[in-house]
Design a protein around this motif. Structure first.
Motif, PDB file in Angstrom:
ATOM      1  N   LYS A 133      34.181  10.786  -1.639  1.00 40.40           N
ATOM      2  CA  LYS A 133      32.684  11.214  -1.632  1.00 40.40           C
ATOM      3  C   LYS A 133      32.237  11.484  -3.196  1.00 40.40           C
ATOM      4  N   GLY A 134      30.764  11.172  -3.074  1.00 35.27           N
ATOM      5  CA  GLY A 134      30.281  11.562  -4.363  1.00 35.27           C
ATOM      6  C   GLY A 134      29.781  12.683  -4.206  1.00 35.27           C
ATOM      7  N   PRO A 135      29.629  13.640  -5.397  1.00 34.25           N
ATOM      8  CA  PRO A 135      29.610  12.964  -6.817  1.00 34.25           C
ATOM      9  C   PRO A 135      31.038  12.962  -7.167  1.00 34.25           C
ATOM     10  N   TYR A 136      31.683  11.918  -7.808  1.00 36.92           N
ATOM     11  CA  TYR A 136      33.041  11.715  -8.291  1.00 36.92           C
ATOM     12  C   TYR A 136      32.918  10.664  -9.279  1.00 36.92           C
ATOM     13  N   VAL A 137      33.506  11.223 -10.575  1.00 41.01           N
ATOM     14  CA  VAL A 137      33.394  10.144 -11.740  1.00 41.01           C
ATOM     15  C   VAL A 137      34.735  10.509 -12.195  1.00 41.01           C
ATOM     16  N   ASP A 138      35.825   9.565 -11.796  1.00 40.62           N
ATOM     17  CA  ASP A 138      37.128  10.014 -12.130  1.00 40.62           C
ATOM     18  C   ASP A 138      38.039   8.850 -11.810  1.00 40.62           C
ATOM     19  N   GLY A 139      39.370   8.812 -12.188  1.00 46.20           N
ATOM     20  CA  GLY A 139      40.318   7.842 -11.640  1.00 46.20           C
ATOM     21  C   GLY A 139      40.793   8.281 -10.454  1.00 46.20           C
ATOM     22  N   TRP A 140      41.341   7.489  -9.698  1.00 45.00           N
ATOM     23  CA  TRP A 140      41.923   8.058  -8.208  1.00 45.00           C
ATOM     24  C   TRP A 140      43.147   7.369  -7.945  1.00 45.00           C
ATOM     25  N   GLN A 141      43.961   7.960  -7.051  1.00 43.55           N
ATOM     26  CA  GLN A 141      45.351   7.317  -6.511  1.00 43.55           C
ATOM     27  C   GLN A 141      45.260   7.714  -5.181  1.00 43.55           C
ATOM     28  N   PHE A 142      45.732   6.923  -4.539  1.00 39.92           N
ATOM     29  CA  PHE A 142      46.286   6.969  -3.215  1.00 39.92           C
ATOM     30  C   PHE A 142      47.895   6.506  -2.848  1.00 39.92           C
ATOM     31  N   ASP A 143      48.377   7.431  -2.322  1.00 42.43           N
ATOM     32  CA  ASP A 143      49.865   6.967  -2.076  1.00 42.43           C
ATOM     33  C   ASP A 143      50.212   7.072  -0.475  1.00 42.43           C
ATOM     34  N   ASP A 144      50.991   6.017  -0.181  1.00 46.66           N
ATOM     35  CA  ASP A 144      51.329   6.084   1.339  1.00 46.66           C
ATOM     36  C   ASP A 144      52.888   5.652   1.397  1.00 46.66           C
ATOM     37  N   GLN A 145      53.679   6.662   1.743  1.00 44.01           N
ATOM     38  CA  GLN A 145      55.119   6.706   2.058  1.00 44.01           C
ATOM     39  C   GLN A 145      55.515   6.541   3.446  1.00 44.01           C
ATOM     40  N   ILE A 146      56.128   5.638   3.647  1.00 41.80           N
ATOM     41  CA  ILE A 146      56.744   5.339   5.072  1.00 41.80           C
ATOM     42  C   ILE A 146      58.219   5.666   5.311  1.00 41.80           C
ATOM     43  N   PRO A 147      58.191   6.774   6.299  1.00 44.91           N
ATOM     44  CA  PRO A 147      59.585   7.194   6.703  1.00 44.91           C
ATOM     45  C   PRO A 147      60.280   6.175   7.004  1.00 44.91           C
ATOM     46  N   ALA A 148      61.917   6.136   6.652  1.00 43.43           N
ATOM     47  CA  ALA A 148      62.779   5.209   6.865  1.00 43.43           C
ATOM     48  C   ALA A 148      62.822   4.460   8.507  1.00 43.43           C
ATOM     49  N   GLN A 149      62.605   5.555   9.510  1.00 42.42           N
ATOM     50  CA  GLN A 149      62.778   5.213  10.674  1.00 42.42           C
ATOM     51  C   GLN A 149      61.623   4.226  11.102  1.00 42.42           C
ATOM     52  N   GLN A 150      60.407   4.221  10.227  1.00 46.61           N
ATOM     53  CA  GLN A 150      59.319   3.412  10.725  1.00 46.61           C
ATOM     54  C   GLN A 150      59.312   2.120   9.935  1.00 46.61           C
ATOM     55  N   LEU A 151      60.221   1.772   9.177  1.00 45.71           N
ATOM     56  CA  LEU A 151      60.097   0.601   8.342  1.00 45.71           C
ATOM     57  C   LEU A 151      60.367  -0.647   9.259  1.00 45.71           C
ATOM     58  N   VAL A 152      59.274  -1.579   9.004  1.00 50.48           N
ATOM     59  CA  VAL A 152      59.330  -3.010   9.446  1.00 50.48           C
ATOM     60  C   VAL A 152      59.771  -4.069   8.687  1.00 50.48           C
ATOM     61  N   TYR A 153      60.978  -4.531   8.778  1.00 45.84           N
ATOM     62  CA  TYR A 153      61.665  -5.455   8.030  1.00 45.84           C
ATOM     63  C   TYR A 153      61.298  -6.860   8.372  1.00 45.84           C
ATOM     64  N   LYS A 154      61.317  -7.758   7.334  1.00 49.14           N
ATOM     65  CA  LYS A 154      61.139  -9.027   7.530  1.00 49.14           C
ATOM     66  C   LYS A 154      62.373  -9.657   8.496  1.00 49.14           C
ATOM     67  N   PRO A 155      62.102 -10.397   9.580  1.00 48.98           N
ATOM     68  CA  PRO A 155      63.098 -10.657  10.410  1.00 48.98           C
ATOM     69  C   PRO A 155      64.190 -11.779   9.632  1.00 48.98           C
ATOM     70  N   CYS A 156      65.601 -11.429   9.757  1.00 48.68           N
ATOM     71  CA  CYS A 156      66.491 -12.133   8.945  1.00 48.68           C
ATOM     72  C   CYS A 156      66.580 -13.674   9.377  1.00 48.68           C
ATOM     73  N   GLY A 157      66.797 -14.575   8.475  1.00 42.88           N
ATOM     74  CA  GLY A 157      66.874 -15.885   8.771  1.00 42.88           C
ATOM     75  C   GLY A 157      65.485 -16.529   8.766  1.00 42.88           C
ATOM     76  N   GLU A 158      64.332 -15.770   8.746  1.00 37.42           N
ATOM     77  CA  GLU A 158      63.010 -16.499   8.957  1.00 37.42           C
ATOM     78  C   GLU A 158      62.401 -16.461   7.682  1.00 37.42           C
ATOM     79  N   SER A 159      61.550 -17.596   7.371  1.00 42.37           N
ATOM     80  CA  SER A 159      60.532 -17.348   6.260  1.00 42.37           C
ATOM     81  C   SER A 159      59.342 -17.201   6.554  1.00 42.37           C
ATOM     82  N   ARG A 160      59.184 -15.835   6.185  1.00 38.93           N
ATOM     83  CA  ARG A 160      57.521 -15.453   6.441  1.00 38.93           C
ATOM     84  C   ARG A 160      56.936 -14.844   5.177  1.00 38.93           C
ATOM     85  N   ASN A 161      55.855 -15.311   4.790  1.00 39.06           N
ATOM     86  CA  ASN A 161      55.260 -14.860   3.676  1.00 39.06           C
ATOM     87  C   ASN A 161      54.660 -13.212   4.050  1.00 39.06           C
ATOM     88  N   LEU A 162      54.440 -12.548   2.857  1.00 41.15           N
ATOM     89  CA  LEU A 162      53.926 -10.855   3.035  1.00 41.15           C
ATOM     90  C   LEU A 162      52.603 -11.179   2.630  1.00 41.15           C
TER      91      LEU A 162
END
Length: 202
Positions: A133-162
């Motif tokens: 929200k303005g007024p804002y004049v500066d750098g910004w950074q947003f970090d999203d960390q995903i808990p290990a139990q919520q990670l979604v892995y690419k299925p093994c043996g399948e060719s899928r783009n990210l």
């Protein structure tokens, strides 16, 4: 904040744990790039030397509104499809994302970074929003960390783009209509870093 397609339902800092196995011979290739925020030749992808992450850099990703800005420039987007090459006995998930940029927002103006990232063919396609929200004049950074139990892995043996989708929006709102505001995600002021979580396939 909405849930992300790769398990961003609860964005928290995951506790420290033993380092996962990291395979040799990992590379990342760009399969396709589309969008007003990343015209041909204005984006690049580099994998880290330790193969724990990759960084997407942009050189012309800027949304702005107000002043004499054309209406179409208040929203910019970029869609990048990546092939992550790794040994067949390994798979990966995105375990965290860091976006950095710069903003110059007048009072009464709002800016929005919208992201989602998912594997090709994955049924989920939800969004994660971060607002300024303005007024804002500066750098910004947003970090999203995903808990290990919520990670979604690419299925093994399948060719899928990210698939990586980002969007920048600026709304002049109640600001002085003669003044321009902007929100950027570019290599001068920032970039997007995606962290890998690796594991062996059964």
């Amino acid at each position: 904040m909405l849930a992300g397609a790769l398990g961003l339902a609860a964005l928290t800092t995951a506790p420290a744990s033993a380092a996962p196995p990291i395979p040799d011979g990992v590379s990342v290739e760009v399969a396709a790039v589309n969008g007003s925020g990343c015209p041909q030749g204005t984006s690049s992808v580099v994998i880290s030397e330790d193969r724990t992450a990759f960084t997407v850099s942009y050189s012309d990703y800027l949304a702005y509104d107000g002043g004499n800005a054309p209406p179409a420039d208040s929203r910019k987007n970029c869609q990048i499809s990546l092939r992550v090459n790794a040994p067949d006995n390994y798979t990966y998930a995105v375990s965290g994302v860091e976006h950095r940029g710069f903003a110059g927002l007048e009072r009464g103006t709002s800016g929005l970074l919208r992201t989602n990232y998912y594997f090709q063919g994955h049924p989920g396609n939800q969004l994660v929003d971060h607002a300024l929200k303005g007024p804002y004049v500066d750098g910004w950074q947003f970090d999203d960390q995903i808990p290990a139990q919520q990670l979604v892995y690419k299925p093994c043996g399948e060719s899928r783009n990210l698939n990586l989708n980002t969007e920048l929006r600026v709304d002049a709102g109640s600001s002085d209509g003669n003044k321009m505001s902007f929100l950027s995600l570019d290599s001068t002021h920032g970039s997007a870093r995606y962290d890998f979580a690796w594991k062996r396939c059964p």
